[in-house]
Write an enzyme that holds these catalytic residues in place. Structure first.
Site, PDB file in Angstrom:
ATOM      1  N   TYR A  78      13.889  51.227  33.581  1.00  0.00           N
ATOM      2  CA  TYR A  78      14.867  50.163  33.331  1.00  0.00           C
ATOM      3  C   TYR A  78      15.722  50.507  32.124  1.00  0.00           C
ATOM      4  O   TYR A  78      16.921  50.247  32.103  1.00  0.00           O
ATOM      5  CB  TYR A  78      14.158  48.819  33.115  1.00  0.00           C
ATOM      6  CG  TYR A  78      15.143  47.664  33.128  1.00  0.00           C
ATOM      7  CD1 TYR A  78      15.464  47.031  34.325  1.00  0.00           C
ATOM      8  CD2 TYR A  78      15.776  47.252  31.961  1.00  0.00           C
ATOM      9  CE1 TYR A  78      16.389  46.005  34.352  1.00  0.00           C
ATOM     10  CE2 TYR A  78      16.699  46.230  31.990  1.00  0.00           C
ATOM     11  CZ  TYR A  78      17.004  45.598  33.185  1.00  0.00           C
ATOM     12  OH  TYR A  78      17.928  44.597  33.207  1.00  0.00           O
ATOM     13  N   PHE A 130      47.745  49.742  39.699  1.00  0.00           N
ATOM     14  CA  PHE A 130      46.758  50.017  40.742  1.00  0.00           C
ATOM     15  C   PHE A 130      46.128  48.669  41.101  1.00  0.00           C
ATOM     16  O   PHE A 130      45.959  47.808  40.235  1.00  0.00           O
ATOM     17  CB  PHE A 130      45.702  51.029  40.287  1.00  0.00           C
ATOM     18  CG  PHE A 130      44.733  51.330  41.395  1.00  0.00           C
ATOM     19  CD1 PHE A 130      45.132  52.117  42.464  1.00  0.00           C
ATOM     20  CD2 PHE A 130      43.462  50.796  41.399  1.00  0.00           C
ATOM     21  CE1 PHE A 130      44.264  52.361  43.521  1.00  0.00           C
ATOM     22  CE2 PHE A 130      42.588  51.041  42.458  1.00  0.00           C
ATOM     23  CZ  PHE A 130      42.989  51.827  43.517  1.00  0.00           C
ATOM     24  N   THR A 131      45.781  48.510  42.369  1.00  0.00           N
ATOM     25  CA  THR A 131      45.360  47.206  42.894  1.00  0.00           C
ATOM     26  C   THR A 131      44.277  46.530  42.038  1.00  0.00           C
ATOM     27  O   THR A 131      44.499  45.449  41.497  1.00  0.00           O
ATOM     28  CB  THR A 131      44.853  47.359  44.336  1.00  0.00           C
ATOM     29  OG1 THR A 131      43.879  48.402  44.371  1.00  0.00           O
ATOM     30  CG2 THR A 131      45.991  47.704  45.286  1.00  0.00           C
ATOM     31  N   ASP A 221      43.048  55.422  32.691  1.00  0.00           N
ATOM     32  CA  ASP A 221      42.344  55.343  33.965  1.00  0.00           C
ATOM     33  C   ASP A 221      42.076  56.798  34.351  1.00  0.00           C
ATOM     34  O   ASP A 221      42.963  57.494  34.838  1.00  0.00           O
ATOM     35  CB  ASP A 221      43.207  54.631  35.011  1.00  0.00           C
ATOM     36  CG  ASP A 221      42.478  54.451  36.330  1.00  0.00           C
ATOM     37  OD1 ASP A 221      41.551  55.235  36.607  1.00  0.00           O
ATOM     38  OD2 ASP A 221      42.833  53.530  37.090  1.00  0.00           O
ATOM     39  N   LYS A 264      35.775  59.237  42.787  1.00  0.00           N
ATOM     40  CA  LYS A 264      36.902  60.139  43.099  1.00  0.00           C
ATOM     41  C   LYS A 264      36.589  61.530  42.534  1.00  0.00           C
ATOM     42  O   LYS A 264      35.760  62.224  43.075  1.00  0.00           O
ATOM     43  CB  LYS A 264      38.208  59.582  42.530  1.00  0.00           C
ATOM     44  CG  LYS A 264      38.364  58.064  42.604  1.00  0.00           C
ATOM     45  CD  LYS A 264      38.591  57.522  43.998  1.00  0.00           C
ATOM     46  CE  LYS A 264      38.488  56.013  44.104  1.00  0.00           C
ATOM     47  NZ  LYS A 264      39.244  55.171  43.211  1.00  0.00           N
ATOM     48  N   ARG A 388      49.948  51.615  51.922  1.00  0.00           N
ATOM     49  CA  ARG A 388      50.197  51.397  50.487  1.00  0.00           C
ATOM     50  C   ARG A 388      51.651  50.944  50.388  1.00  0.00           C
ATOM     51  O   ARG A 388      52.553  51.711  50.109  1.00  0.00           O
ATOM     52  CB  ARG A 388      49.990  52.685  49.677  1.00  0.00           C
ATOM     53  CG  ARG A 388      48.548  53.133  49.588  1.00  0.00           C
ATOM     54  CD  ARG A 388      47.736  52.454  48.483  1.00  0.00           C
ATOM     55  NE  ARG A 388      47.067  51.236  48.870  1.00  0.00           N
ATOM     56  CZ  ARG A 388      45.948  50.805  48.313  1.00  0.00           C
ATOM     57  NH1 ARG A 388      45.334  51.501  47.381  1.00  0.00           N
ATOM     58  NH2 ARG A 388      45.415  49.671  48.661  1.00  0.00           N
ATOM     59  N   PHE A 455      45.073  43.199  51.388  1.00  0.00           N
ATOM     60  CA  PHE A 455      45.107  44.326  52.327  1.00  0.00           C
ATOM     61  C   PHE A 455      43.731  44.687  52.866  1.00  0.00           C
ATOM     62  O   PHE A 455      43.610  45.217  53.963  1.00  0.00           O
ATOM     63  CB  PHE A 455      45.742  45.561  51.661  1.00  0.00           C
ATOM     64  CG  PHE A 455      45.031  46.001  50.410  1.00  0.00           C
ATOM     65  CD1 PHE A 455      45.316  45.396  49.201  1.00  0.00           C
ATOM     66  CD2 PHE A 455      44.086  47.007  50.455  1.00  0.00           C
ATOM     67  CE1 PHE A 455      44.647  45.789  48.048  1.00  0.00           C
ATOM     68  CE2 PHE A 455      43.423  47.407  49.310  1.00  0.00           C
ATOM     69  CZ  PHE A 455      43.705  46.787  48.100  1.00  0.00           C
TER      70      PHE A 455
HETATM   71  C1  LIG Z   1      39.455  53.668  42.937  1.00  0.00           C
HETATM   72  C2  LIG Z   1      40.240  53.398  41.737  1.00  0.00           C
HETATM   73  C3  LIG Z   1      39.889  52.393  40.843  1.00  0.00           C
HETATM   74  C4  LIG Z   1      38.755  51.420  41.108  1.00  0.00           C
HETATM   75  O1  LIG Z   1      37.552  52.071  41.219  1.00  0.00           O
HETATM   76  P1  LIG Z   1      36.387  51.629  42.241  1.00  0.00           P
HETATM   77  O2  LIG Z   1      35.330  52.667  42.009  1.00  0.00           O
HETATM   78  O3  LIG Z   1      36.955  51.660  43.615  1.00  0.00           O
HETATM   79  O4  LIG Z   1      35.944  50.263  41.849  1.00  0.00           O
HETATM   80  C5  LIG Z   1      40.652  52.256  39.705  1.00  0.00           C
HETATM   81  N1  LIG Z   1      41.709  53.041  39.450  1.00  0.00           N
HETATM   82  C6  LIG Z   1      42.080  54.013  40.296  1.00  0.00           C
HETATM   83  C7  LIG Z   1      43.257  54.869  39.978  1.00  0.00           C
HETATM   84  C8  LIG Z   1      41.372  54.223  41.469  1.00  0.00           C
HETATM   85  O5  LIG Z   1      41.762  55.169  42.320  1.00  0.00           O
END
Ligand SMILES: *Cc1c(COP(=O)(O)O)cnc(C)c1O
Length: 463
Positions: A78, A130-131, A221, A264, A388, A455
């Site tokens: 933990y 970004f979304t 980011d 990613k 997109r 979306f």
């Molecule tokens: C995917 C993504 C996020 C969010 O991350 P999640 O792991 O999907 O929650 C944030 N910023 C960018 C540029 C992304 O591609």
């Protein structure tokens, strides 16, 4: 006999396949039925009904034998798991930040950052939205302000660094609202919504200098910062001889912290982190992560997940890996270009973006040209892509009107180390076929619209 042109040298992926997963093939009739059931939304298709899945490069990578072996070394304690310390060490070593908390994925970290930094009425400038990033900024009471260079909104501009921040736009905003109302600059590298476009080192350096003058932190980011570093190596003067890992480290050193979706660049199926240099802010993050994610040494992840992530980071910064990764995207893009299919230029790091406005000039924006295109590509060959455009952009929270982004794109995102060149060939041919039949397509209209991030779950029908 003809000698091969020796300047035309092929390269091969720096890995070989040890395990395979069968892919199902389907008929056009079958796909037509599934698409209708899914409300013409590719997010609502069952993955088993998809032959080549280019919906996203998020969490879809193939892990290496080194990563899989790491899963068996998961320390499922933990508190104080050794895998956390490995992760922390690698974030420090490759990204260079002082303090790290793991999160279950990128948006977990975005949530923490937004809650810690933003107060009601703040403005958060960023190089295109970004979304999930913007959603968390808005939920924390902030307003996102786009300060990306104009070229980013022009799918035909071939500028090498279309992800750059327009420093004039940023300074204008600072002068207008005052630096107290700007908690941080939200810098993304590479910029997904602009078509996977990079930020130059020079721009990051100038941004840093400007923000220092006004005492505004720059938060990165870092989701695709390794791909960004590769583009700097390839395109920016003075970086050709440097390793991607060195470039990444230098780039991050121009920022004060970062959030990461490790799904990613870092070659894992789940995971993320938040890293901050500021002690006080980090203390707040360590407090808050316990509320929303888990203890600060696991943040919603199993020990094994953190180990896979720590190892994925090491592999992700290898020059051979990243060249093959971005090279495969380039291969697909060049193939489409050679058949005059309209794609966003330059071709991005993680995906090829199709310009739906040029595919379907006859479909009005309110009938979702990009969503229509994604549906047609699935129908053609079982290839799944993502809209997109106007559907992803959602509605303005104040007016309730549709936001009208200039870009109306379909993204074919390439998972890392998953598909072969032959999959890219089949994909390119399917898209080309759809392009030839473009005049026959008509648009879609919404029949169900969720309140947040519509979306993902919206349902549509043909007009
Ligand atoms: C995917 C993504 C996020 C969010 O991350 P999640 O792991 O999907 O929650 C944030 N910023 C960018 C540029 C992304 O591609």
């Amino acid at each position: 006999m003809r000698k091969r042109d020796p300047s035309q040298k092929s390269w091969a992926e720096p890995w070989k396949i040890k395990m395979v997963e069968p892919v199902r093939r389907t008929t056009p009739e079958y796909r037509r039925e599934r698409l209708r059931e899914a409300g013409y939304n590719t997010f609502l298709l069952a993955s088993e009904d998809v032959s080549i899945d280019l919906l996203t490069d998020s969490g879809t990578s193939a892990m290496s034998d080194y990563q899989w072996a790491g899963l068996m070394l998961g320390d499922e304690a933990y508190a104080g798991s050794r895998n956390f310390y490995h992760l922390e060490a690698n974030v420090r070593k490759f990204y260079g930040y002082k303090h790290v908390v793991p999160t279950h994925q990128g948006r977990g970290a975005e949530h923490l950052v937004a809650q810690i930094y933003i107060k009601k009425g703040d403005f958060v400038p960023g190089n295109m939205y970004f979304t999930t990033t913007r959603m968390h900024q808005e939920l924390a009471g902030g307003a996102f302000v786009d300060v990306i260079v104009d070229e980013a909104h022009d799918p035909e501009s071939q500028a090498p660094f279309k992800g750059n921040v327009d420093l004039q736009k940023l300074e204008d905003l600072i002068k207008k609202v005052g630096c107290e109302a700007i908690p941080y600059v939200s810098l993304a590298a590479t910029v997904n919504m602009a078509g996977g476009q990079p930020v130059s080192m020079q721009n990051a350096r100038e941004l840093r200098a400007l923000c220092e003058r006004y005492a505004i932190p720059v938060l990165l980011d870092a989701t695709r910062a390794v791909e960004n570093a590769y583009f700097i190596q390839q395109r920016e003067q003075g970086y050709r001889e440097k390793k991607v890992a060195e470039i990444l480290f230098e780039f991050c050193s121009l920022t004060d912290g970062a959030w990461m979706s490790a799904k990613k660049d870092s070659l894992v199926n789940i995971g993320g982190w938040l890293a901050l240099n500021d002690e006080e802010k980090f203390d707040a993050a360590r407090n808050l992560v316990v509320v929303y994610e888990g203890l600060h040494t696991y943040g919603g992840l199993a020990g094994r997940d953190m180990e896979a992530m720590a190892r994925g980071i090491e592999e992700s910064v290898e020059d051979d890996h990243i060249r093959a990764r971005v090279g495969q995207v380039e291969y697909l893009g060049q193939k489409l270009l050679s058949w005059d299919v309209p794609v966003v230029l330059p071709i991005g790091g993680h995906a090829v973006f199709l310009d739906a406005k040029r595919f379907y000039p006859h479909i009005p924006r309110e009938n979702f040209p990009a969503q229509t295109l994604a549906a047609q590509i699935y129908l053609e060959a079982g290839v799944r892509t993502m809209e997109r455009g106007i559907l992803s952009a959602g509605r303005d929270p104040k007016t309730g009107q549709n936001r009208l982004p200039r870009l109306e794109l379909v993204r074919a995102a390439i998972p890392r180390r998953v598909y072969t060149q032959a999959h890219m060939d089949v994909t390119a041919e399917a898209i080309e076929e759809v392009y030839w039949n473009r005049k026959r397509a008509s648009g879609l209209r919404l029949i169900y619209e969720p309140r947040y991030l519509r979306f993902f779950q919206a349902r549509l029908e043909p007009v």
